[in-house]
Design a protein around this motif. Structure first.
Motif, mmCIF file in Angstrom:
data_model
loop_
_atom_site.group_PDB
_atom_site.id
_atom_site.type_symbol
_atom_site.label_atom_id
_atom_site.label_comp_id
_atom_site.label_asym_id
_atom_site.label_seq_id
_atom_site.Cartn_x
_atom_site.Cartn_y
_atom_site.Cartn_z
ATOM 1 N N TRP A 161 36.029 -57.852 14.681
ATOM 2 C CA TRP A 161 34.513 -57.163 15.219
ATOM 3 C C TRP A 161 34.875 -55.685 14.610
ATOM 4 O O TRP A 161 33.852 -55.172 14.011
ATOM 5 N N VAL A 162 36.076 -55.073 14.683
ATOM 6 C CA VAL A 162 36.023 -53.631 14.424
ATOM 7 C C VAL A 162 36.216 -53.743 12.879
ATOM 8 O O VAL A 162 35.562 -52.922 12.299
ATOM 9 N N ALA A 163 36.697 -54.621 12.108
ATOM 10 C CA ALA A 163 36.646 -54.745 10.776
ATOM 11 C C ALA A 163 35.288 -54.800 10.170
ATOM 12 O O ALA A 163 34.988 -54.178 9.226
ATOM 13 N N LEU A 164 34.444 -55.710 10.884
ATOM 14 C CA LEU A 164 33.211 -55.954 10.385
ATOM 15 C C LEU A 164 32.563 -54.919 10.508
ATOM 16 O O LEU A 164 31.770 -54.326 9.816
ATOM 17 N N PHE A 165 32.548 -53.908 11.506
ATOM 18 C CA PHE A 165 31.920 -52.861 11.867
ATOM 19 C C PHE A 165 32.288 -51.755 10.757
ATOM 20 O O PHE A 165 31.272 -50.973 10.226
ATOM 21 N N CYS A 166 33.456 -51.670 10.385
ATOM 22 C CA CYS A 166 33.865 -50.710 9.084
ATOM 23 C C CYS A 166 33.351 -51.295 8.097
ATOM 24 O O CYS A 166 32.816 -50.201 7.299
ATOM 25 N N LEU A 167 33.195 -52.429 7.825
ATOM 26 C CA LEU A 167 32.585 -52.887 6.765
ATOM 27 C C LEU A 167 31.028 -52.583 6.433
ATOM 28 O O LEU A 167 30.618 -51.976 5.428
ATOM 29 N N PHE A 168 30.452 -52.794 7.568
ATOM 30 C CA PHE A 168 28.960 -52.541 7.570
ATOM 31 C C PHE A 168 28.557 -50.834 7.626
ATOM 32 O O PHE A 168 27.756 -50.594 6.962
ATOM 33 N N ARG A 169 29.597 -50.293 8.284
ATOM 34 C CA ARG A 169 29.455 -48.651 8.007
ATOM 35 C C ARG A 169 29.504 -48.328 6.466
ATOM 36 O O ARG A 169 29.004 -47.390 6.097
ATOM 37 N N GLY A 170 30.456 -48.877 5.970
ATOM 38 C CA GLY A 170 30.693 -48.696 4.486
ATOM 39 C C GLY A 170 29.698 -48.978 3.633
ATOM 40 O O GLY A 170 29.214 -48.090 2.809
ATOM 41 N N ILE A 171 28.840 -49.977 3.952
ATOM 42 C CA ILE A 171 27.665 -50.432 3.175
ATOM 43 C C ILE A 171 26.690 -49.462 3.386
ATOM 44 O O ILE A 171 25.830 -48.818 2.543
ATOM 45 N N ASN A 172 26.416 -49.229 4.757
ATOM 46 C CA ASN A 172 25.255 -47.990 5.075
ATOM 47 C C ASN A 172 25.620 -46.672 4.568
ATOM 48 O O ASN A 172 24.831 -45.962 4.130
ATOM 49 N N SER A 173 26.951 -46.400 4.469
ATOM 50 C CA SER A 173 27.144 -45.083 3.871
ATOM 51 C C SER A 173 27.056 -44.948 2.398
ATOM 52 O O SER A 173 26.409 -43.984 1.798
ATOM 53 N N TYR A 174 27.014 -46.211 1.669
ATOM 54 C CA TYR A 174 26.728 -46.273 0.025
ATOM 55 C C TYR A 174 25.285 -46.060 -0.091
ATOM 56 O O TYR A 174 24.688 -45.434 -0.876
ATOM 57 N N ILE A 175 24.526 -46.872 0.879
ATOM 58 C CA ILE A 175 23.123 -46.786 0.803
ATOM 59 C C ILE A 175 22.512 -45.404 1.017
ATOM 60 O O ILE A 175 21.858 -44.721 0.245
ATOM 61 N N THR A 176 23.242 -44.453 2.136
ATOM 62 C CA THR A 176 22.817 -43.272 2.470
ATOM 63 C C THR A 176 23.326 -42.190 1.100
ATOM 64 O O THR A 176 22.290 -41.536 0.872
ATOM 65 N N ALA A 177 24.166 -42.578 0.642
ATOM 66 C CA ALA A 177 24.739 -41.614 -0.421
ATOM 67 C C ALA A 177 23.627 -41.732 -1.403
ATOM 68 O O ALA A 177 23.185 -40.555 -2.155
ATOM 69 N N PHE A 178 23.188 -42.986 -2.077
ATOM 70 C CA PHE A 178 22.567 -43.149 -3.144
ATOM 71 C C PHE A 178 20.925 -42.567 -2.713
ATOM 72 O O PHE A 178 20.294 -42.352 -3.477
ATOM 73 N N SER A 179 20.668 -42.951 -1.570
ATOM 74 C CA SER A 179 19.269 -42.318 -0.931
ATOM 75 C C SER A 179 19.022 -41.112 -1.076
ATOM 76 O O SER A 179 18.099 -40.278 -1.692
ATOM 77 N N VAL A 180 20.093 -40.267 -0.464
ATOM 78 C CA VAL A 180 20.136 -38.912 -0.621
ATOM 79 C C VAL A 180 20.248 -38.304 -2.172
ATOM 80 O O VAL A 180 19.760 -37.388 -2.471
ATOM 81 N N ARG A 181 21.065 -39.047 -3.078
ATOM 82 C CA ARG A 181 21.053 -38.622 -4.501
ATOM 83 C C ARG A 181 19.620 -38.709 -4.837
ATOM 84 O O ARG A 181 19.260 -37.830 -5.579
ATOM 85 N N SER A 182 19.024 -39.830 -4.749
ATOM 86 C CA SER A 182 17.576 -39.969 -5.083
ATOM 87 C C SER A 182 16.803 -38.764 -4.742
ATOM 88 O O SER A 182 16.109 -38.394 -5.746
ATOM 89 N N LEU A 183 16.719 -38.651 -3.538
ATOM 90 C CA LEU A 183 15.904 -37.324 -2.987
ATOM 91 C C LEU A 183 16.342 -36.040 -3.746
ATOM 92 O O LEU A 183 15.425 -35.152 -4.016
ATOM 93 N N GLU A 184 17.685 -35.906 -3.785
ATOM 94 C CA GLU A 184 18.098 -34.645 -4.565
ATOM 95 C C GLU A 184 17.305 -34.756 -6.053
ATOM 96 O O GLU A 184 16.826 -33.656 -6.719
#
Length: 190
Positions: A161-184
């Protein structure tokens, strides 16, 4: 980008300049997830401490999200999530051996809250890879109910469960990074 004025353009340029932080945190989440999946732990105390570390890191990332998101309610939701994760991390360190079952319950509620927040964000911002955030949010909600089930509270399941949480946080961090980059990039173009 919003069209409400010059202040929004400045805000998006400033927020966009830290897009790489989310890329790095996403990579760290992936590495932590991989490490967690490799564990073969039966020590309840070790699981409590590891869960505490994950909760604290997630809380710190959510504090960073408060600086990036725009709007009072988004900031409030991320701040609430940050507080819950940090409190969960601290509680995991205080009595790790006595909180094994409590950690499983906390993980269930954490998955539910994170999943609901991801689904809300996905539907409110249907640009780019919004559907990936929707899928990870749905999976987190499903994991919340799975984690809350009895399942004999085995140590291996808690690590998963904890490992899956880390995996999904990683996916969401990547999405956030590229969304913020696109806004910039959009803000710089204007």
């Amino acid at each position: 980008m919003t069209t409400s004025g010059f202040d929004d353009q400045i805000y998006e340029k400033q927020a966009g300049s830290i897009w790489w932080v989310f890329l790095i945190t996403g990579t760290l989440w992936f590495i932590l997830s991989l490490i967690m999946f490799r564990f073969n732990i039966t020590s309840v105390k070790t699981i409590g401490v590891l869960a505490g570390v994950v909760f604290l890191i997630a809380g710190i990332v959510e504090i960073g999200m408060v600086a990036v998101v725009h709007g009072f309610w988004w900031k409030a939701l991320n701040a609430i999530l940050a507080v819950l994760l940090i409190v969960g991390g601290i509680l995991s360190f205080i009595h790790p051996q006595n909180t094994f079952v409590a950690i499983a319950s906390i993980i269930g509620f954490m998955f539910l809250f994170v999943g609901i927040l991801d689904v809300i964000v996905a539907f409110s911002d249907r640009t780019g890879l919004w559907w990936v955030r929707l899928i990870t949010g749905g999976i987190c909600i499903g994991l919340a109910f799975w984690a809350s089930g009895d399942w004999n509270k085995k140590a291996t399941l808690l690590i998963v469960w904890v490992a899956l949480f880390c995996l999904f946080r990683g996916i969401n961090s990547y999405i956030t990074a590229f969304s913020v980059r696109s806004l910039e990039k959009e803000a710089r173009a204007l």
